[in-house]
Every structure is written in structure tokens, then in C-alpha cells.
Motif scaffolding. Sequence first.
Motif, PDB file in Angstrom:
ATOM      1  N   SER A 103      42.478  65.887  56.753  1.00 62.29           N
ATOM      2  CA  SER A 103      41.450  66.663  57.445  1.00 62.29           C
ATOM      3  C   SER A 103      41.404  66.321  58.930  1.00 62.29           C
ATOM      4  CB  SER A 103      40.075  66.403  56.819  1.00 62.29           C
ATOM      5  OG  SER A 103      40.054  66.809  55.476  1.00 62.29           O
ATOM      6  N   LYS A 104      41.635  65.061  59.255  1.00 62.66           N
ATOM      7  CA  LYS A 104      41.648  64.642  60.656  1.00 62.66           C
ATOM      8  C   LYS A 104      42.826  65.288  61.401  1.00 62.66           C
ATOM      9  CE  LYS A 104      39.733  61.313  62.344  1.00 62.66           C
ATOM     10  NZ  LYS A 104      38.578  61.164  63.267  1.00 62.66           N
ATOM     11  N   GLN A 105      43.948  65.427  60.721  1.00 62.74           N
ATOM     12  CA  GLN A 105      45.140  66.026  61.338  1.00 62.74           C
ATOM     13  C   GLN A 105      44.972  67.518  61.597  1.00 62.74           C
ATOM     14  OE1 GLN A 105      48.902  65.559  59.490  1.00 62.74           O
ATOM     15  NE2 GLN A 105      49.136  63.438  60.115  1.00 62.74           N
ATOM     16  N   ALA A 106      44.279  68.192  60.689  1.00 66.95           N
ATOM     17  CA  ALA A 106      44.270  69.654  60.667  1.00 66.95           C
ATOM     18  C   ALA A 106      43.302  70.262  61.681  1.00 66.95           C
ATOM     19  CB  ALA A 106      43.926  70.142  59.268  1.00 66.95           C
ATOM     20  N   ASP A 107      43.574  71.525  61.996  1.00 65.22           N
ATOM     21  CA  ASP A 107      42.683  72.316  62.841  1.00 65.22           C
ATOM     22  C   ASP A 107      41.755  73.196  62.017  1.00 65.22           C
ATOM     23  OD1 ASP A 107      43.913  71.568  65.454  1.00 65.22           O
ATOM     24  OD2 ASP A 107      45.662  72.530  64.555  1.00 65.22           O
ATOM     25  N   GLY A 108      42.028  73.299  60.741  1.00 63.14           N
ATOM     26  CA  GLY A 108      41.236  74.109  59.828  1.00 63.14           C
ATOM     27  C   GLY A 108      41.880  74.057  58.459  1.00 63.14           C
ATOM     28  N   GLY A 109      41.277  74.746  57.493  1.00 64.64           N
ATOM     29  CA  GLY A 109      41.837  74.659  56.149  1.00 64.64           C
ATOM     30  C   GLY A 109      41.564  75.879  55.290  1.00 64.64           C
ATOM     31  N   ILE A 110      42.348  75.982  54.239  1.00 64.30           N
ATOM     32  CA  ILE A 110      42.106  76.951  53.165  1.00 64.30           C
ATOM     33  C   ILE A 110      41.846  76.139  51.902  1.00 64.30           C
ATOM     34  CG2 ILE A 110      43.014  78.856  51.793  1.00 64.30           C
ATOM     35  CD1 ILE A 110      44.884  79.557  54.040  1.00 64.30           C
ATOM     36  N   VAL A 111      40.745  76.435  51.229  1.00 61.10           N
ATOM     37  CA  VAL A 111      40.374  75.712  50.010  1.00 61.10           C
ATOM     38  C   VAL A 111      40.130  76.713  48.883  1.00 61.10           C
ATOM     39  CG1 VAL A 111      38.724  74.125  48.947  1.00 61.10           C
ATOM     40  CG2 VAL A 111      39.323  73.843  51.358  1.00 61.10           C
ATOM     41  N   VAL A 112      40.767  76.466  47.740  1.00 64.47           N
ATOM     42  CA  VAL A 112      40.531  77.262  46.526  1.00 64.47           C
ATOM     43  C   VAL A 112      39.736  76.362  45.593  1.00 64.47           C
ATOM     44  CG1 VAL A 112      41.586  78.527  44.620  1.00 64.47           C
ATOM     45  CG2 VAL A 112      42.685  78.513  46.873  1.00 64.47           C
ATOM     46  N   TRP A 113      38.463  76.715  45.344  1.00 63.13           N
ATOM     47  CA  TRP A 113      37.536  75.768  44.725  1.00 63.13           C
ATOM     48  C   TRP A 113      36.891  76.314  43.456  1.00 63.13           C
ATOM     49  CZ3 TRP A 113      31.908  74.580  46.278  1.00 63.13           C
ATOM     50  CH2 TRP A 113      31.502  73.356  45.729  1.00 63.13           C
ATOM     51  N   GLU A 114      37.071  75.558  42.383  1.00 58.62           N
ATOM     52  CA  GLU A 114      36.276  75.746  41.162  1.00 58.62           C
ATOM     53  C   GLU A 114      35.381  74.521  41.060  1.00 58.62           C
ATOM     54  OE1 GLU A 114      36.855  77.081  36.557  1.00 58.62           O
ATOM     55  OE2 GLU A 114      38.377  75.752  37.402  1.00 58.62           O
ATOM     56  N   PRO A 115      34.088  74.626  41.415  1.00 57.11           N
ATOM     57  CA  PRO A 115      33.247  73.442  41.562  1.00 57.11           C
ATOM     58  C   PRO A 115      33.065  72.634  40.295  1.00 57.11           C
ATOM     59  CG  PRO A 115      31.936  75.447  41.666  1.00 57.11           C
ATOM     60  CD  PRO A 115      33.361  75.867  41.718  1.00 57.11           C
TER      61      PRO A 115
END
Length: 211
Positions: A103-115
Motif C-alpha cells: 500500500s505504501k508503494q502504490a498510488d491507488g488500488g483495485i480491491v475485490v471484496w467479499e467481507p
Amino acid sequence: MKESIVFLSGSLSGKELPKIVSEWVDRYILNKCNFVLGDAKGIDSLFQDYLLLQKYNRVKIFGVKNIARNKADEDWDYFKVNVPFQFRKTDRMLFLFRDFYLSKQADGGIVVWEPERKVRGRQSVSKGSLFNMINLLSEEKNVVLYYIPNEEIRILRSLDELFSLYIRGNQVLEKAWNELIRMRKQIIAYETESNDDIHEEKDKSKEIRLF
């Protein structure tokens, strides 16, 4: 100009990559973004398979073992994140520490989440994906969230938005939220005290596939 880095992640329970998610990945590919992701089964592996299918090579895989658990293309670089002793007590802590680093490296993210889902009759929470969103949003990095239960996609821009839309009112998720916020604070305190960057090692050997 700095090249953008996108952190791809999702729940272990994921069985397929939704079409709308792959379309978002395609947008980043067109913009020649770099992708960082873990080596778990589930959504991690599905993202890897898709990037391999697209013959895209701006990909780095990260894990905590000497050899990647899953790596779709043997030509992709694999990096081991060296986790400090105090964060090795459980596998969950190991991978949460690694994901904090991504997360520190990235500029943003895509998350596919089943809580939540049931595993052997017990309720299980997908804490890894939630932790990734907390980390990214805490640093004002946007998250493209695909929420599996409602089959919806949304761009999240703040922690408050994540909490109000998906956490508040669910006691199980609120408990996980508080636990992960504490974990994040512990890692940040470690970083501050040690004054060291988290160390990574590149695996230069041929990959052995472990499935």
C-alpha cells in the motif's frame, strides 16, 4: 515523470474476476501502469491470470516466503518482504505487514471484496482486503472497490466513506476494523522507531510452482 503503481488485491474466496473489474485493469494497462500484488490464491491469482492473458509484463509479485506461492508468469519478478520478528506471530500478521508495504508503494488500488463468508460453519471476515483499503485511503489514495455481495463497483476516496457505506452497524466488521486500525498503528510505530525502510529481496532463481 513517475510511473503510476496500482495495487491489486481481493478476497481469498473469489472464484472469478468480474468483467467490470477486468475493464478497470484494462484502463490501467492502456496507461502503462505498473501492478503490484500478492501471491495468494483467490483474487490475487485471478488478477495474475488476467495479466498473463493480456501478456502484460509491468507486474511485480510480493510475498513473505523465499519462493512465491503463486506466480502466473515465471518471467515476472518476485520479491520477498522481510517481516520483523514481532509481526511473525501468525500468518495473518505476516501478510498484513506485507500488504502495508504494498500500500505504501502504490498510488491507488483495485480491491475485490467479499467481507464475510462461512468457513466450516464459522463466520470469517476478509481482513486482508479491508486492511488494504484502510491503508490506501489513510494516505489519500483512491480505491476502486468491487463489492461482491451487491455486485457493485465504486470509487472510494476516504476512510469515512468506506466506514459509513460498508462497516458501520455490522458488529463483526466493526470489530475487524478496530483490530486493523490498531495493527496499522503498530506497524507505523515500528517504522518510526526503527527509522528503516522495510527490506525486500528479489528472487533471482527459477520459480518453483507451489499450488
